[in-house]
Write a protein that holds these residues in place. Structure first.
Motif, PDB file in Angstrom:
ATOM      1  N   VAL A  75     -22.371  -6.306   4.427  1.00 48.82           N
ATOM      2  CA  VAL A  75     -22.182  -4.869   4.287  1.00 48.82           C
ATOM      3  C   VAL A  75     -23.128  -4.123   5.222  1.00 48.82           C
ATOM      4  CG1 VAL A  75     -22.486  -2.910   2.711  1.00 48.82           C
ATOM      5  CG2 VAL A  75     -21.302  -4.964   1.933  1.00 48.82           C
ATOM      6  N   ILE A  76     -24.397  -4.533   5.222  1.00 49.38           N
ATOM      7  CA  ILE A  76     -25.382  -3.861   6.077  1.00 49.38           C
ATOM      8  C   ILE A  76     -25.032  -4.033   7.550  1.00 49.38           C
ATOM      9  CG2 ILE A  76     -27.797  -3.933   6.812  1.00 49.38           C
ATOM     10  CD1 ILE A  76     -28.478  -4.524   3.861  1.00 49.38           C
ATOM     11  N   ALA A  77     -24.576  -5.216   7.923  1.00 54.41           N
ATOM     12  CA  ALA A  77     -24.211  -5.449   9.320  1.00 54.41           C
ATOM     13  C   ALA A  77     -23.048  -4.564   9.738  1.00 54.41           C
ATOM     14  CB  ALA A  77     -23.852  -6.924   9.531  1.00 54.41           C
ATOM     15  N   ASN A  78     -22.180  -4.213   8.792  1.00 43.83           N
ATOM     16  CA  ASN A  78     -21.014  -3.391   9.103  1.00 43.83           C
ATOM     17  C   ASN A  78     -21.240  -1.906   8.847  1.00 43.83           C
ATOM     18  OD1 ASN A  78     -19.313  -5.477   9.968  1.00 43.83           O
ATOM     19  ND2 ASN A  78     -18.910  -6.059   7.852  1.00 43.83           N
ATOM     20  N   LEU A  79     -22.452  -1.510   8.497  1.00 43.84           N
ATOM     21  CA  LEU A  79     -22.696  -0.097   8.211  1.00 43.84           C
ATOM     22  C   LEU A  79     -22.402   0.792   9.416  1.00 43.84           C
ATOM     23  CD1 LEU A  79     -25.849   0.032   5.929  1.00 43.84           C
ATOM     24  CD2 LEU A  79     -23.492   0.560   5.346  1.00 43.84           C
ATOM     25  N   ASP A  80     -22.574   0.272  10.604  1.00 44.62           N
ATOM     26  CA  ASP A  80     -22.265   1.059  11.796  1.00 44.62           C
ATOM     27  C   ASP A  80     -20.781   1.385  11.873  1.00 44.62           C
ATOM     28  OD1 ASP A  80     -24.889   1.153  12.603  1.00 44.62           O
ATOM     29  OD2 ASP A  80     -24.709  -0.556  13.968  1.00 44.62           O
ATOM     30  N   ASN A  81     -19.953   0.600  11.200  1.00 44.00           N
ATOM     31  CA  ASN A  81     -18.513   0.840  11.211  1.00 44.00           C
ATOM     32  C   ASN A  81     -18.085   1.899  10.199  1.00 44.00           C
ATOM     33  OD1 ASN A  81     -18.280  -1.180  13.137  1.00 44.00           O
ATOM     34  ND2 ASN A  81     -17.956  -2.759  11.599  1.00 44.00           N
ATOM     35  N   TYR A  82     -18.979   2.281   9.298  1.00 48.98           N
ATOM     36  CA  TYR A  82     -18.648   3.277   8.291  1.00 48.98           C
ATOM     37  C   TYR A  82     -18.847   4.675   8.865  1.00 48.98           C
ATOM     38  CZ  TYR A  82     -18.220  -0.045   4.457  1.00 48.98           C
ATOM     39  OH  TYR A  82     -17.802  -1.052   3.635  1.00 48.98           O
ATOM     40  N   LYS A  83     -17.887   5.541   8.578  1.00 60.07           N
ATOM     41  CA  LYS A  83     -17.950   6.937   9.005  1.00 60.07           C
ATOM     42  C   LYS A  83     -17.787   7.819   7.777  1.00 60.07           C
ATOM     43  CE  LYS A  83     -17.924   5.809  13.372  1.00 60.07           C
ATOM     44  NZ  LYS A  83     -19.095   5.111  13.732  1.00 60.07           N
ATOM     45  N   GLN A  84     -18.447   8.953   7.798  1.00 60.34           N
ATOM     46  CA  GLN A  84     -18.342   9.886   6.682  1.00 60.34           C
ATOM     47  C   GLN A  84     -16.975  10.533   6.689  1.00 60.34           C
ATOM     48  OE1 GLN A  84     -21.653  12.540   6.208  1.00 60.34           O
ATOM     49  NE2 GLN A  84     -20.436  13.990   5.016  1.00 60.34           N
ATOM     50  N   VAL A  85     -16.290  10.482   5.535  1.00 61.17           N
ATOM     51  CA  VAL A  85     -14.968  11.090   5.411  1.00 61.17           C
ATOM     52  C   VAL A  85     -14.923  12.159   4.316  1.00 61.17           C
ATOM     53  CG1 VAL A  85     -13.736   9.109   6.376  1.00 61.17           C
ATOM     54  CG2 VAL A  85     -14.140   9.213   3.910  1.00 61.17           C
ATOM     55  N   GLY A  86     -16.029  12.353   3.625  1.00 62.52           N
ATOM     56  CA  GLY A  86     -16.099  13.387   2.599  1.00 62.52           C
ATOM     57  C   GLY A  86     -17.510  13.494   2.064  1.00 62.52           C
ATOM     58  N   ASP A  87     -17.808  14.621   1.429  1.00 57.18           N
ATOM     59  CA  ASP A  87     -19.122  14.777   0.819  1.00 57.18           C
ATOM     60  C   ASP A  87     -19.089  15.889  -0.210  1.00 57.18           C
ATOM     61  OD1 ASP A  87     -18.914  16.914   2.627  1.00 57.18           O
ATOM     62  OD2 ASP A  87     -21.064  16.974   2.964  1.00 57.18           O
ATOM     63  N   VAL A  88     -20.093  15.882  -1.058  1.00 58.59           N
ATOM     64  CA  VAL A  88     -20.293  16.928  -2.049  1.00 58.59           C
ATOM     65  C   VAL A  88     -21.776  16.926  -2.395  1.00 58.59           C
ATOM     66  CG1 VAL A  88     -19.842  15.489  -4.082  1.00 58.59           C
ATOM     67  CG2 VAL A  88     -19.416  17.937  -4.208  1.00 58.59           C
ATOM     68  N   SER A  89     -22.260  18.088  -2.789  1.00 57.22           N
ATOM     69  CA  SER A  89     -23.650  18.211  -3.213  1.00 57.22           C
ATOM     70  C   SER A  89     -23.673  18.966  -4.529  1.00 57.22           C
ATOM     71  CB  SER A  89     -24.462  18.955  -2.150  1.00 57.22           C
ATOM     72  OG  SER A  89     -25.817  19.028  -2.530  1.00 57.22           O
ATOM     73  N   VAL A  90     -24.465  18.496  -5.478  1.00 55.27           N
ATOM     74  CA  VAL A  90     -24.614  19.180  -6.760  1.00 55.27           C
ATOM     75  C   VAL A  90     -26.092  19.469  -6.989  1.00 55.27           C
ATOM     76  CG1 VAL A  90     -22.517  18.221  -7.782  1.00 55.27           C
ATOM     77  CG2 VAL A  90     -24.668  17.006  -8.052  1.00 55.27           C
ATOM     78  N   THR A  91     -26.374  20.577  -7.669  1.00 58.01           N
ATOM     79  CA  THR A  91     -27.760  20.959  -7.909  1.00 58.01           C
ATOM     80  C   THR A  91     -28.083  20.837  -9.398  1.00 58.01           C
ATOM     81  OG1 THR A  91     -27.129  23.282  -8.072  1.00 58.01           O
ATOM     82  CG2 THR A  91     -27.891  22.494  -5.922  1.00 58.01           C
ATOM     83  N   PHE A  92     -29.373  20.810  -9.680  1.00 61.25           N
ATOM     84  CA  PHE A  92     -29.879  20.620 -11.036  1.00 61.25           C
ATOM     85  C   PHE A  92     -30.884  21.709 -11.356  1.00 61.25           C
ATOM     86  CE2 PHE A  92     -28.293  16.603  -9.712  1.00 61.25           C
ATOM     87  CZ  PHE A  92     -27.846  15.964 -10.852  1.00 61.25           C
ATOM     88  N   GLY A  93     -31.091  21.935 -12.638  1.00 58.32           N
ATOM     89  CA  GLY A  93     -32.112  22.867 -13.089  1.00 58.32           C
ATOM     90  C   GLY A  93     -33.500  22.277 -12.898  1.00 58.32           C
ATOM     91  N   PHE A  94     -34.513  23.121 -13.011  1.00 60.05           N
ATOM     92  CA  PHE A  94     -35.892  22.669 -12.864  1.00 60.05           C
ATOM     93  C   PHE A  94     -36.197  21.596 -13.897  1.00 60.05           C
ATOM     94  CE2 PHE A  94     -40.388  22.993 -14.042  1.00 60.05           C
ATOM     95  CZ  PHE A  94     -40.948  22.661 -12.825  1.00 60.05           C
ATOM     96  N   ASN A  95     -36.702  20.452 -13.416  1.00 55.12           N
ATOM     97  CA  ASN A  95     -37.122  19.335 -14.259  1.00 55.12           C
ATOM     98  C   ASN A  95     -35.976  18.775 -15.100  1.00 55.12           C
ATOM     99  OD1 ASN A  95     -39.119  17.517 -15.031  1.00 55.12           O
ATOM    100  ND2 ASN A  95     -39.710  18.726 -16.795  1.00 55.12           N
ATOM    101  N   LYS A  96     -34.747  18.902 -14.621  1.00 52.45           N
ATOM    102  CA  LYS A  96     -33.565  18.433 -15.348  1.00 52.45           C
ATOM    103  C   LYS A  96     -32.849  17.362 -14.543  1.00 52.45           C
ATOM    104  CE  LYS A  96     -33.512  21.766 -18.538  1.00 52.45           C
ATOM    105  NZ  LYS A  96     -34.408  21.601 -19.603  1.00 52.45           N
TER     106      LYS A  96
END
Length: 178
Positions: free
Chosen positions: A47-68
């Motif tokens: 898997v690590i050897a093939n990481l160069d073959n992986y491309k980002q096709v989507g993303d999301v970011s979520v946030t959290f409350g303070f100390n949560k």
């Protein structure tokens, strides 16, 4: 007396044979465990050897409350939108990166960022049946800022988990690049 000596020698021989069998079983177990570890390492190396073959096709970011580290309704909604992409996806991995603001010790923030990332992993795994081997989890603590920690708004942005959908399929990579 000779009979007693023979009996004692026989008992000693039986104990030695039993100890040898126990040692043999332990050696077999150790050998099997070592082989399993080698197999897992080979798989991970592939898997690590093939990481160069992986491309980002989507993303999301979520946030959290303070100390949560619990997911808010908004975070779950964002993950649900993201999760619908996973149902039809093949040959993918998810990079899950947790972060914190600068308040608190480095050690505490590493643990908190891990808990936040794990909350996302558990949600996606349970709701969308994503197998554990698809996740690459990283807790960054307060080491990587996406905004300044000098303002309340910046600290709020840093209390996040970022999820990247990475694929090594050529057709998905071409779509992502378009």
């Amino acid at each position: 007396r000779a009979q007693a000596g023979i009996q004692q020698a026989q008992n000693s021989a039986n104990q030695a044979q039993q100890s040898a069998q126990t040692a043999s079983q332990a050696a077999n177990t150790a050998n099997s465990s070592a082989q399993d570890a080698v197999n897992r390492a080979d798989t991970l190396a592939g898997v690590i050897a093939n990481l160069d073959n992986y491309k980002q096709v989507g993303d999301v970011s979520v946030t959290f409350g303070f100390n949560k580290s619990n997911l808010t309704k908004d975070a779950k909604d964002s993950l649900d939108q993201f999760g619908t992409q996973l149902a039809n996806s093949k040959s993918y991995i998810l990079e899950v990166t947790g972060g914190t603001d600068s308040v608190g010790s480095k050690e505490y923030n590493y643990a908190l960022s891990d808990r936040r990332a794990m909350a996302v992993v558990q949600y996606l795994a349970s709701k969308y049946n994503v197998p554990a081997h698809k996740f690459y989890l990283v807790g960054l603590g307060k080491d990587v800022e996406v905004a300044t920690n000098k303002t309340a708004a910046g600290r709020a942005e840093n209390r996040r988990v970022e999820i990247k959908l990475l694929s090594n399929r050529a057709d998905l990579n071409a779509q992502a690049q378009n």
